[in-house]
Design a protein around this motif. Structure first.
Motif, PDB file in Angstrom:
ATOM      1  N   ASN A 129       7.343 -10.306  -9.983  1.00 47.05           N
ATOM      2  CA  ASN A 129       7.535  -9.821 -11.346  1.00 47.05           C
ATOM      3  C   ASN A 129       8.953 -10.054 -11.850  1.00 47.05           C
ATOM      4  O   ASN A 129       9.235  -9.814 -13.031  1.00 47.05           O
ATOM      5  CB  ASN A 129       7.201  -8.327 -11.431  1.00 47.05           C
ATOM      6  N   MET A 130       9.842 -10.495 -10.980  1.00 45.28           N
ATOM      7  CA  MET A 130      11.205 -10.812 -11.385  1.00 45.28           C
ATOM      8  C   MET A 130      11.278 -12.259 -11.872  1.00 45.28           C
ATOM      9  O   MET A 130      10.871 -13.161 -11.149  1.00 45.28           O
ATOM     10  CB  MET A 130      12.177 -10.647 -10.205  1.00 45.28           C
ATOM     11  N   PRO A 131      11.784 -12.486 -13.090  1.00 47.38           N
ATOM     12  CA  PRO A 131      11.896 -13.873 -13.582  1.00 47.38           C
ATOM     13  C   PRO A 131      12.673 -14.774 -12.629  1.00 47.38           C
ATOM     14  O   PRO A 131      12.315 -15.942 -12.445  1.00 47.38           O
ATOM     15  CB  PRO A 131      12.631 -13.706 -14.919  1.00 47.38           C
ATOM     16  N   LYS A 132      13.735 -14.251 -12.019  1.00 47.15           N
ATOM     17  CA  LYS A 132      14.543 -15.081 -11.129  1.00 47.15           C
ATOM     18  C   LYS A 132      13.766 -15.504  -9.884  1.00 47.15           C
ATOM     19  O   LYS A 132      14.023 -16.558  -9.318  1.00 47.15           O
ATOM     20  CB  LYS A 132      15.831 -14.349 -10.718  1.00 47.15           C
ATOM     21  N   GLU A 133      12.804 -14.675  -9.454  1.00 43.24           N
ATOM     22  CA  GLU A 133      11.995 -15.034  -8.289  1.00 43.24           C
ATOM     23  C   GLU A 133      11.118 -16.243  -8.603  1.00 43.24           C
ATOM     24  O   GLU A 133      10.947 -17.139  -7.775  1.00 43.24           O
ATOM     25  CB  GLU A 133      11.130 -13.846  -7.853  1.00 43.24           C
ATOM     26  N   ILE A 134      10.590 -16.277  -9.813  1.00 44.16           N
ATOM     27  CA  ILE A 134       9.794 -17.431 -10.242  1.00 44.16           C
ATOM     28  C   ILE A 134      10.680 -18.676 -10.284  1.00 44.16           C
ATOM     29  O   ILE A 134      10.296 -19.752  -9.821  1.00 44.16           O
ATOM     30  CB  ILE A 134       9.150 -17.161 -11.614  1.00 44.16           C
ATOM     31  N   ASN A 135      11.879 -18.512 -10.820  1.00 44.43           N
ATOM     32  CA  ASN A 135      12.825 -19.640 -10.866  1.00 44.43           C
ATOM     33  C   ASN A 135      13.085 -20.180  -9.462  1.00 44.43           C
ATOM     34  O   ASN A 135      13.086 -21.396  -9.241  1.00 44.43           O
ATOM     35  CB  ASN A 135      14.147 -19.198 -11.492  1.00 44.43           C
ATOM     36  N   ARG A 136      13.333 -19.284  -8.507  1.00 46.64           N
ATOM     37  CA  ARG A 136      13.629 -19.699  -7.126  1.00 46.64           C
ATOM     38  C   ARG A 136      12.475 -20.492  -6.523  1.00 46.64           C
ATOM     39  O   ARG A 136      12.677 -21.515  -5.872  1.00 46.64           O
ATOM     40  CB  ARG A 136      13.888 -18.467  -6.252  1.00 46.64           C
ATOM     41  N   LEU A 137      11.261 -19.987  -6.734  1.00 42.28           N
ATOM     42  CA  LEU A 137      10.086 -20.652  -6.167  1.00 42.28           C
ATOM     43  C   LEU A 137       9.921 -22.060  -6.735  1.00 42.28           C
ATOM     44  O   LEU A 137       9.651 -23.016  -5.998  1.00 42.28           O
ATOM     45  CB  LEU A 137       8.834 -19.817  -6.460  1.00 42.28           C
TER      46      LEU A 137
END
Length: 354
Positions: A129-137
């Motif tokens: 649910n964290m935008p930065k986590e999506i970016n990292r993936l």
């Protein structure tokens, strides 16, 4: 034949990690760098003292993107970076951390068939649910070179890497910058009365923490109560400053943001640090200074398992207990994690040129 390496910085903190890479590339005649900033040339966060302190040149190119909407940032950076690569062919693009601009540049790079390197790959909160986590993936999935800082992130990157990518545990590049600048740190003139080891530093930046005004007030009260007579120095700007002032921050010594070299001195000589910043907690581990992180996770687990960092989340009671231990001098033993030796940038350049 000269290898052209494009380095894209998406925000001010990226330059702290980019500066050692620029210096390392300059040592090799067979390599040259193009330093690109996603924002504008007149960005107020890019004060001239930042580049003087880091002893690095200002970016040669600016994409000029200025927006607070993550989706707008992504689309604008994609359009501007694509145009930039039309005019400036490069062999490899290095992107840093996990910003929307970082992800946007990564997507454009791979669509154009250019090799992509991710600096500080493999970091995860495991919260989708964290935008930065999506970016990292997304960035890690696209990258050809996954440059990791520690054992845990190396494990993550290795498990997830594609057939075309390769993981390299190069170490923590933030330590390159710290080691290079440590002897140049300077005590802020405005804090001439401070005595080394007799104050606590507090920083705040995370939007979720700032938005929960009631809980922030409880945390500040707990922190001030446990600190007692030990002054809490808080270099704060913008929304964080306003939120702390509205949440009972009168008990803290709130000051203007400091330059890189002044802030480095402040945290290196503190009794302890309370922060929600991963970079600040890493620097505390390097300095063997007790650190409390106001989060339930850290992207750099070695700061907790090996270093001086303790996670308290957003719990005022846990914060009060940890600050009491900090003040009493009963903190856990800590050490320096593997490959925090100041040679990370050199390893990266050698990999890119091999």
């Amino acid at each position: 034949m000269t290898k052209k390496i494009c380095i894209l910085a998406g925000a001010r903190p990226n330059f702290v990690k980019v500066s050692p890479l620029v210096r390392a590339i300059e040592k090799y005649p067979e390599a040259e760098y193009l330093l690109v900033y996603a924002g504008s040339e007149d960005d107020p966060t890019l004060e001239s003292s930042l580049f003087d302190d880091l002893q690095m040149p200002r970016p040669q190119y600016y994409l000029g993107v200025d927006s607070v909407s993550l989706n707008e940032i992504t689309s604008q950076v994609m359009a501007q970076f694509d145009r930039f690569l039309d005019e400036h062919p490069v062999d490899v693009v290095i992107v840093v951390d996990d910003l929307a601009s970082t992800m946007a540049a990564a997507i454009v790079t791979k669509k154009r068939g250019i090799r992509l390197g991710h600096l500080v790959a493999g970091t995860r909160s495991f919260n989708i649910n964290m935008p930065k986590e999506i970016n990292r993936l997304v960035i890690d999935a696209l990258s050809d070179y996954l440059f990791t800082a520690g054992v845990r992130s190396t494990g993550v990157a290795t498990r997830e890497q594609s057939e075309q990518s390769q993981t390299y545990m190069v170490g923590n590049i933030l330590m390159d910058t710290l080691r290079f600048n440590y002897s140049r740190f300077k005590k802020p003139v405005s804090l001439a009365d401070l005595r080394e080891g007799e104050y606590i530093v507090f920083t705040l930046n995370r939007k979720a923490l700032i938005a929960n005004q009631d809980n922030l007030a409880r945390m500040i009260e707990a922190m001030a109560e446990a600190a007692g007579d030990v002054p809490v120095i808080a270099p704060l700007r913008g929304l964080a400053r306003e939120a702390v002032l509205q949440s009972g921050g009168a008990s803290l010594r709130i000051i203007e943001p400091l330059s890189y070299l002044e802030f480095g001195w402040l945290t290196a000589h503190a009794k302890g640090v309370i922060t929600d910043s991963g970079n600040v907690s890493e620097e505390a581990t390097f300095n063997s200074v007790p650190c409390i992180t106001l989060n339930n996770y850290t992207e750099h687990q070695e700061t907790v398992s090996v270093g001086s960092n303790v996670l308290v989340g957003e719990d005022p009671d846990k914060l009060r207990e940890a600050v009491a231990q900090m003040v009493a001098g009963t903190w856990k033993k800590c050490a320096l994690p593997d490959r925090w030796d100041g040679r990370t940038a050199e390893r990266i350049v050698q990999i890119l040129l091999s």
